[in-house]
Enzyme design. Structure first.
Site, PDB file in Angstrom:
ATOM      1  N   ASP A 176      40.236  37.977  33.795  1.00  0.00           N
ATOM      2  CA  ASP A 176      39.623  37.554  35.051  1.00  0.00           C
ATOM      3  C   ASP A 176      39.235  38.789  35.853  1.00  0.00           C
ATOM      4  O   ASP A 176      39.033  39.860  35.280  1.00  0.00           O
ATOM      5  CB  ASP A 176      40.613  36.664  35.822  1.00  0.00           C
ATOM      6  CG  ASP A 176      39.908  35.548  36.568  1.00  0.00           C
ATOM      7  OD1 ASP A 176      39.092  35.873  37.459  1.00  0.00           O
ATOM      8  OD2 ASP A 176      40.154  34.365  36.274  1.00  0.00           O
ATOM      9  N   HIS A 251      39.402  36.189  42.847  1.00  0.00           N
ATOM     10  CA  HIS A 251      39.393  35.113  41.862  1.00  0.00           C
ATOM     11  C   HIS A 251      40.549  35.235  40.876  1.00  0.00           C
ATOM     12  O   HIS A 251      41.243  34.251  40.583  1.00  0.00           O
ATOM     13  CB  HIS A 251      38.048  35.143  41.126  1.00  0.00           C
ATOM     14  CG  HIS A 251      37.811  33.995  40.200  1.00  0.00           C
ATOM     15  ND1 HIS A 251      38.164  34.042  38.866  1.00  0.00           N
ATOM     16  CD2 HIS A 251      37.238  32.776  40.396  1.00  0.00           C
ATOM     17  CE1 HIS A 251      37.805  32.911  38.281  1.00  0.00           C
ATOM     18  NE2 HIS A 251      37.246  32.120  39.181  1.00  0.00           N
ATOM     19  N   SER A 591      37.456  26.930  37.280  1.00  0.00           N
ATOM     20  CA  SER A 591      38.319  28.118  37.232  1.00  0.00           C
ATOM     21  C   SER A 591      39.719  27.794  37.697  1.00  0.00           C
ATOM     22  O   SER A 591      40.693  28.402  37.250  1.00  0.00           O
ATOM     23  CB  SER A 591      37.758  29.226  38.130  1.00  0.00           C
ATOM     24  OG  SER A 591      36.653  29.850  37.545  1.00  0.00           O
TER      25      SER A 591
END
Length: 814
Positions: A176, A251, A591
């Site tokens: 990620d 994120h 996600s």
């Protein structure tokens, strides 16, 4: 509020965020490449380390290599040899020419990535030892009450020793945008808990700028970053992108905390340009497998369908096939390109694909107008104690400022446009336009404007340009509300306009008698109908190739919470402007769905350490819920505009097998298992695939005596894209229930429209460890081109229930 998981072990492997030194070929450390160069991924005929050795990768139950084992020594020698082969090939073919080798891939696939010209790529492709040369391609992000919604505190967690020990000893690899190691979600400072690091894990913790020594611990057991392909393109900005595994976007920290963050961390809710490339992703996957992870979480997807004879044949999916051979369970986000059919961005049957749903917690607040009308909205904000006058942004301009001077003045993005005296102590009314959806304007900037003007509160009404889009709960540090309904927005404006006062001579607006009080929305409410499949969640059917032919593979596999998910956030991350500087953020996307399933998969791996990846996938799929919390069908939103007004019952193309059921997945009763050889037979069965299979795996299809159609894979689902006449498929189930007693299952089914179904045996008794073969016969009753759906259910006399979805698209009766 608290975070959405409690799993206590993970390794984080970063890709695509930060700077590092170019990996120049040592034949010319000062080499440069031309502007016509690009990144290519080159694969060779020789098998990679995982295919040429006989340890963990050929027996998933032996996933226990240590750094001192002879197997590791042999693999290490093999890897070093392959790297030398790569360097030697480049020198031979591109002698005295400029190029940059970025990575050598040696564990899961044998190859390398390099910055070369098209002509150089063609010369490499012509070499007999080279099987394939592929142009690199981009990937993208697929972007706490959920433990209770998933039933973890009273279900799955107690079965595995409580929230503090759930997932103990399981290593999760996140690929990620990075991680914030200072976040309490990743602390190992838990009294009475030692966090023993599994001895098989051999990863390292990079020490770089922004990621100092001591950043890793017994919970965050390793971190690396991979960015050579992005660097070679010059797309990274040194002022924004750190040369370290530190998460400058947010994120990665968020997804890691959802699957593996500490439980009970209080949420206080009051990269940067993520963009990556396959070459970097493959390097991260290769390293994660070599380091010894048990599960890989990919909350990223390719930004286009891979070209070629099948979507399955792309470097990322083929590297993940080797990871599955090594016993690693792979979870990937479905993508945020829904609700269109065939919008799936995760393709292969060995990858567990997760779509996104809502959950039953919402944050609502309201505004009470002076005419006693109450309007509901969203926004994590406090309320006002008393009534305050309202002022529309366009009516609070400074002298000399006109709407033409500041065309977007209604969005409240620049406090210099307004007269503070006209706003002070009033509730400022701003327009929420499509520019907020595009990220050009932000709620955070409007808050700054309101505070600079000393407004008593802030209200957003929905501008016609954004009608139909869903506003999400956004933290506001002054009283505020976002009115998400076009009708309610109109009611607010009508009330305001009827209360305007004007100068008799000039007709100029001099004020408004309208007043309102904001009722705060910091406390969540529960009990709404959930889950429902969100409009953005990518849908099936799974496209087999770039021409949109349908694959006989069910996608997504499952759905899980992915809308308005609280998770850890990097305070320095600027991926979402409204959460800059915060330690937690509320995000939406597949996600967020994928790490929910990753966390539950860790519980399954902890309870059943010898389960293959396919067995874990089966346990998750066959136990999934098919109804919402109120007992009705799970609904799916069908449009981006006004999504709730268009929702209908979800099909397997929306939700796969259903909504994840964490507690039931720990006691599935029966499992459908698949080995690496079956996946190979499936790939070899694709017309014209033999050279491509040899390219990626180093194995010849001639070594396999037979091939398998996709519908014949022992998946916990049946998908037939084209049913001509009658078709028989086989499924075999294994009893893994803890009890030693036999269990008798009764089989029932609901046939898809225009299709007949017969399952035999219709009743069977199976002992612990035993396997039974089921024959499923499907017949086309009449012609049809619209997909129809059914299911097959097996109910055991000891309480186990096993469901598999059935989908038939084209029906041709003969």
């Amino acid at each position: 509020m608290e975070e959405s998981s409690s799993l206590v072990r993970f390794v984080f492997l970063l890709c695509l965020v930060s700077s590092s030194v170019f990996c120049l070929d040592d034949s010319d450390q000062n080499a440069t490449v031309s502007s016509s160069s690009a990144v290519y991924i080159v694969t060779l005929k020789e098998p990679p380390s995982v295919h040429s050795s006989s340890g963990r990768e050929t027996d998933a139950s032996k996933h226990s290599l240590t750094s001192t084992s002879s197997q590791t020594y042999r693999t290490s020698n093999r890897s070093a040899y392959l790297i030398r082969v790569h360097d030697s090939l480049l020198r031979k073919v591109l002698r005295k020419e400029n190029y940059i080798k970025l990575y050598s891939y040696h564990y899961l696939i044998n190859g390398f990535s390099a910055v070369i010209t098209q002509q150089q790529a063609e010369r490499l492709a012509a070499r007999k030892e080279v099987h394939n040369v592929v142009l690199d391609y981009p990937v993208k992000k697929a972007t706490t009450h959920t433990p209770q919604f998933l039933g973890l505190p009273r279900g799955a967690w107690p079965r595995e020793g409580g929230s503090e020990y759930a997932g103990e000893g399981v290593v999760i690899g996140f690929i990620d945008t990075g991680i914030d190691p200072t976040h309490p979600s990743f602390s190992d400072k838990v009294p009475g808990h030692s966090y023993p690091v599994p001895p098989r894990f051999t990863g390292v913790c990079e020490v770089t700028t922004g990621f100092p020594s001591g950043s890793c611990n017994r919970k965050l057991v390793g971190a690396r970053h991979f960015a050579e392909s992005a660097l070679s393109r010059g797309v990274l900005n040194s002022s924004q992108d750190d040369a370290s595994p530190f998460d400058g976007e947010g994120h990665g920290t968020h997804t890691a905390s959802v699957a593996a963050g500490n439980h009970g961390v209080p949420v206080v809710a009051l990269y940067k340009r993520f963009g990556g490339f396959a070459a970097d992703i493959i390097a991260a996957i290769d390293q994660a497998a070599q380091d010894g992870v048990d599960i890989i979480n990919l909350s990223i997807t390719p930004n286009r369908r891979p070209p070629g004879i099948a979507t399955f044949f792309n470097p990322i999916d083929m590297a993940l096939l080797s990871a599955v051979k090594a016993g690693i369970f792979v979870v990937q986000a479905a993508g945020n390109t829904g609700p269109a059919p065939k919008s799936m961005s995760s393709f292969s049957p060995w990858i567990f694909t997760v779509g996104a749903t809502s959950h039953d917690r919402v944050y609502t607040n309201s505004i009470i107008l002076g005419n006693n009308v109450t309007i509901s909205g969203v926004g994590l904000a406090s309320g006002t104690r008393t009534m305050h006058k309202l002022v529309l942004a366009a009516h609070a301009l400074r002298n000399g400022t006109t709407i033409m001077d500041a065309i977007y003045v209604g969005e409240c993005q620049d406090s210099s446009s307004y007269d503070q005296k006209l706003v002070q102590g009033k509730i400022l009314v701003c327009s929420y336009t499509v520019r907020f959806i595009l990220g050009v304007s932000t709620v955070k900037q409007a808050l700054i404007t309101a505070k600079n003007l000393t407004a008593a509160g802030l209200v957003f009404y929905m501008d016609p340009s954004s009608t139909g889009f869903q506003m999400t709960s956004t933290p506001m540090d002054i009283p505020g509300i976002l009115i998400s309904s076009p009708q309610d927005s109109l009611a607010l404006l009508q009330y305001y306009n009827t209360s305007l006062s004007r100068d008799n001579a000039s007709g100029k607006i001099v004020g408004s008698a309208s007043v309102a009080r904001i009722v705060g929305g910091m406390k969540p409410t529960y009990g709404i109908t959930a889950p429902k499949v969100m409009y953005f969640s990518a849908r099936g059917p799974d496209p087999e190739d770039d021409s949109f032919q349908d694959a006989d593979v069910m996608k997504p596999n499952l759905v899980a919470p992915g809308n308005s998910i609280w998770g850890a956030w990097s305070p320095l991350g600027i991926g979402t402007a409204d959460f800059q500087g915060e330690r937690f953020a509320m995000e939406s996307g597949t996600s967020m769905s994928a790490p929910h399933v990753t966390g539950i998969a860790a519980l399954i791996k902890q309870k059943f350490p010898h389960f293959t990846p396919a067995a874990i996938a089966s346990a998750l799929s066959t136990t999934a819920s098919l109804t919402d919390r109120k007992g009705g069908p799970i609904m799916a939103q069908r449009t981006v505009l006004n999504p709730d007004a268009t929702q209908t019952p979800a099909t397997p193309f929306d939700m796969g097998s259903g909504f994840v059921n964490a507690t039931a997945a720990l006691d599935p009763g029966l499992i459908f298992d698949i080995g690496y050889n079956e996946y190979m037979k499936f790939l070899c069965g694709i017309n014209g695939s033999s050279p491509v299979v040899l390219n990626y795996t180093g194995e010849s299809c001639s070594a396999y005596n037979s091939s398998l159609a996709a519908s014949d894979l022992n998946l916990p689902s049946v998908t037939i894209a084209k049913l001509v006449g009658t078709r028989t498929v086989l499924r075999w189930v294994t009893n893994i229930a803890a009890t030693v007693a036999n269990e008798t299952y009764t089989v029932g089914w609901k046939a898809p429209d225009s299709v007949s179904v017969k399952v035999s045996p219709a009743k069977f008794t199976i002992g612990n460890g035993q396997t039974r073969v089921l024959s499923l016969v499907f017949g086309a009753i009449k012609n049809g081109s619209v997909a129809s759906f059914g299911k097959i259910g097996m109910v055991g006399d000891r309480g186990h229930v096993v469901n598999i979805p059935v989908t038939v698209i084209y029906k041709i009766a003969v």
